[in-house]
Design an enzyme around this catalytic site. Structure first.
Site, PDB file in Angstrom:
ATOM      1  N   HIS A  71     -67.839 -43.374  71.970  1.00 24.68           N
ATOM      2  CA  HIS A  71     -68.332 -43.464  73.484  1.00 24.68           C
ATOM      3  C   HIS A  71     -68.105 -42.074  74.012  1.00 24.68           C
ATOM      4  O   HIS A  71     -67.016 -41.504  73.813  1.00 24.68           O
ATOM      5  CB  HIS A  71     -67.602 -44.352  74.228  1.00 24.68           C
ATOM      6  CG  HIS A  71     -68.440 -44.758  75.662  1.00 24.68           C
ATOM      7  ND1 HIS A  71     -69.437 -45.047  75.476  1.00 24.68           N
ATOM      8  CD2 HIS A  71     -67.925 -44.800  76.857  1.00 24.68           C
ATOM      9  CE1 HIS A  71     -69.984 -45.191  76.992  1.00 24.68           C
ATOM     10  NE2 HIS A  71     -68.894 -45.159  77.905  1.00 24.68           N
ATOM     11  N   ASP A 120     -70.199 -46.251  69.844  1.00 24.83           N
ATOM     12  CA  ASP A 120     -69.750 -46.526  71.081  1.00 24.83           C
ATOM     13  C   ASP A 120     -68.535 -47.357  71.571  1.00 24.83           C
ATOM     14  O   ASP A 120     -67.975 -47.048  72.416  1.00 24.83           O
ATOM     15  CB  ASP A 120     -70.977 -46.845  72.015  1.00 24.83           C
ATOM     16  CG  ASP A 120     -71.545 -45.714  72.778  1.00 24.83           C
ATOM     17  OD1 ASP A 120     -70.973 -45.015  73.461  1.00 24.83           O
ATOM     18  OD2 ASP A 120     -73.031 -45.820  73.002  1.00 24.83           O
ATOM     19  N   SER A 141     -73.124 -43.753  80.237  1.00 22.32           N
ATOM     20  CA  SER A 141     -72.243 -44.795  80.349  1.00 22.32           C
ATOM     21  C   SER A 141     -72.634 -45.529  82.133  1.00 22.32           C
ATOM     22  O   SER A 141     -73.697 -45.698  81.894  1.00 22.32           O
ATOM     23  CB  SER A 141     -70.786 -44.461  80.384  1.00 22.32           C
ATOM     24  OG  SER A 141     -69.957 -45.302  80.512  1.00 22.32           O
TER      25      SER A 141
END
Length: 554
Positions: free
Chosen positions: A454, A335, A212
């Site tokens: 995610h 995600d 991320s």
């Protein structure tokens, strides 16, 4: 008989512990440090060092400086505070300004290790939250490096860096240039390069990896000219420098908004006033940015900037700096799902339908600069396979695809193209992680069609199915083994297929002509080598939409 067996067992444990290889006291540039040694079984052990300072307590809105050092032996057995940030409930703040520390895991065989590859982890959290240990998860911290270090026979390092306004506040000029958190990361990587040989590591074989905002950070660390010759390889998981939320492109406007909020002037006195403002007050200012469509970082002041120094130009123009760095980048196949919880909450509710209007509304927000033409092109692109009567699940999965593409997948593919185009000796690899979410199913919070959300990959990269076996199935241990094997092979050789660990499929390099990638999940085999990841949608966002006339400004 039982007594004798017990005595023999106790003696065996004692001998194993007593003979375990250990670095003991290690000399670093700042002074001597001593960690703790744990046994990993017969003839294997590990030294763990927690809370080693890699820089001094940072000056507010300043680059980090080298630590002045210490006398005696520093007992590196306790994690240090995370950097100042919002708490979990986002109604207050936690952490400290004294937070520039790192942790090290060093595996040993029958003798003390030397020349091991080094993997440096950079955590995510939207540049707003996070710490070198990660969240507490299944009786330990998420970023506990033991499983990767042991199974891959590599040294693992995790580091702390400033986040939120204290890490990224910028006035867009030399008064408050920003990027302090990126400089912290760079200082930690440089410290590892200077000191890791004393811990048994190879300073010329450093791999940085992150997820991320950590994946974005990894990307930035390869693109800055300040890391030339330090980083050899890099892995970006669900985040690259080209993501729409990776940069604050109007820092002055947001700095002035903060200044007004905390009663500072917005003229040439603004920077000095902000420096004197209570850091907790500045940190809590992020509360004024609620989540909304497109998620271009809901605390916009907490993002890197093009400062003319760490980032001397737009990231798309800096890939020549990564020409000699081997690079893996990829995304989770859903995600964007985490962000649809804010944008279209009905996606997860079986009893609530998601009208096609939600698809148009989401696409309108993402294509607003191109007006009706942009929206119509986007809508026809994403609904082309619906047929006359799309199911609600089809519509919901389309919404997740839109957010995944826009926020993560398309910019990652664009970064892979640029890396491959500029690479000299550096190799390029692309992946899609598709292990279904643990909470997907008819009686669970998420729909049965859920893929990898995610951050779903984190638990597998850090070997949680092995350290907490009762919580996972054998399939989860398989995919964890695959990820650790690919990642650590890559750290050793620059090729995820070659190293000490067997892998289920030969992962081809990514090229502009071949565009091959590896789909990673617990059921994968050689047939999971794919080509042209969502090419139609990548082409739409990178070519078709930009070519349309702009009708409104940002």
């Amino acid at each position: 008989m039982m007594l004798k067996l017990g005595i023999l067992f106790a003696v065996a444990v004692f001998l194993e512990t007593a003979s375990a290889a250990s670095l003991g006291v290690v000399q670093t540039e700042g002074g001597m440090v001593e960690g703790e040694t744990i046994s990993l079984g017969l003839s294997r052990s590990m030294d763990i060092f927690k809370g080693i300072p890699f820089a001094d307590i940072p000056g507010r809105f300043e680059k980090p400086k080298r630590h002045p050092g210490w006398g005696g032996v520093l007992k590196a057995t306790q994690y240090r505070d995370e950097c100042l940030q919002l708490n979990f409930f986002q109604n207050s703040y936690v952490g400290s300004e004294d937070c520039l520390y790192l942790n090290i895991w060093v595996p040993h065989g029958s003798s003390v290790s030397s020349g091991l590859p080094v993997m440096v982890w950079i955590y995510g959290g939207g540049f707003m939250i996070g710490g070198s240990m990660g969240p507490y998860y299944l009786d330990n911290y998420m970023y506990y490096g033991k499983e990767i270090a042991d199974r891959g026979n590599v040294i693992v390092v995790t580091l702390g860096y400033r986040v939120g306004p204290m890490g990224f506040m910028s006035t867009g000029d030399s008064d408050l240039p920003g990027n302090y958190g990126l400089w912290d990361q760079q200082a930690a990587i440089a410290w590892v390069h200077r000191n890791i040989r004393s811990f048994g590591g190879d300073p010329d074989n450093i791999t940085v990896f992150g997820e991320s905002a950590g994946g974005v950070s990894v990307s930035f660390q390869t693109l800055t000219p300040h890391n030339k010759g330090i980083i050899r390889r890099a892995i970006s998981q669900s985040g690259v420098a080209l993501c729409p939320w990776a940069l604050n492109r109007d820092p002055r406007r947001f700095a002035e908004e903060v200044a007004r909020k905390v009663n500072c002037p917005t003229d040439n006195r603004m920077a000095s006033c902000l420096k004197m403002t209570d850091p907790g007050t500045l940190t809590k200012f992020c509360l004024n940015y609620p989540p909304n469509y497109i998620h271009t970082n809901y605390c916009t002041i907490s993002a890197p900037v093009i400062d003319g120094d760490f980032l001397p130009d737009d990231p798309s123009n800096l890939f020549h700096n990564a020409a000699e760095i081997d690079y893996i980048a990829g995304v989770n196949n859903m995600d964007g799902h985490m962000f649809t919880n804010f944008d279209v909450p009905s996606v997860n509710l079986d009893l609530v339908v998601t009208p096609t209007n939600d698809v148009r509304r989401l696409l309108a927000a993402l294509t607003k600069e191109k007006g009706e033409s942009g929206l119509n092109n986007a809508y026809s692109t994403y609904t082309s396979n619906w047929g006359s009567f799309p199911t609600w699940d089809t519509i919901k999965k389309t919404i997740v695809d839109i957010e995944t593409d826009y926020i993560f997948l398309v910019p990652t593919q664009a970064a892979l193209y640029l890396h491959a185009d500029h690479a000299t000796t550096g190799r390029t690899y692309s992946y899609l992680f598709s292990e279904p979410n643990l909470l997907g199913g008819p009686l669970l919070p998420y729909p049965s069609w859920m893929g990898a959300d995610h951050a779903d990959d984190l638990q597998y990269v850090f070997g949680k199915p092995f350290s907490s076996p009762l919580v996972y199935w054998p399939s989860h241990r398989r995919v964890s083994d695959y990820l650790i094997s690919y990642w650590t092979n890559f750290a050793k050789t620059g090729d995820p297929n070659k190293g000490d660990s067997a892998v289920p499929a030969t992962w081809p390099t990514f090229t502009r002509s071949g565009e091959k990638f590896l789909e990673i999940n617990s059921d994968m085999n050689q047939n999971y080598i794919r080509q042209e990841m969502r090419l139609r949608y990548v082409h739409f966002w990178t070519s078709i939409l930009p070519s349309l006339p702009t009708v409104t400004s940002e």
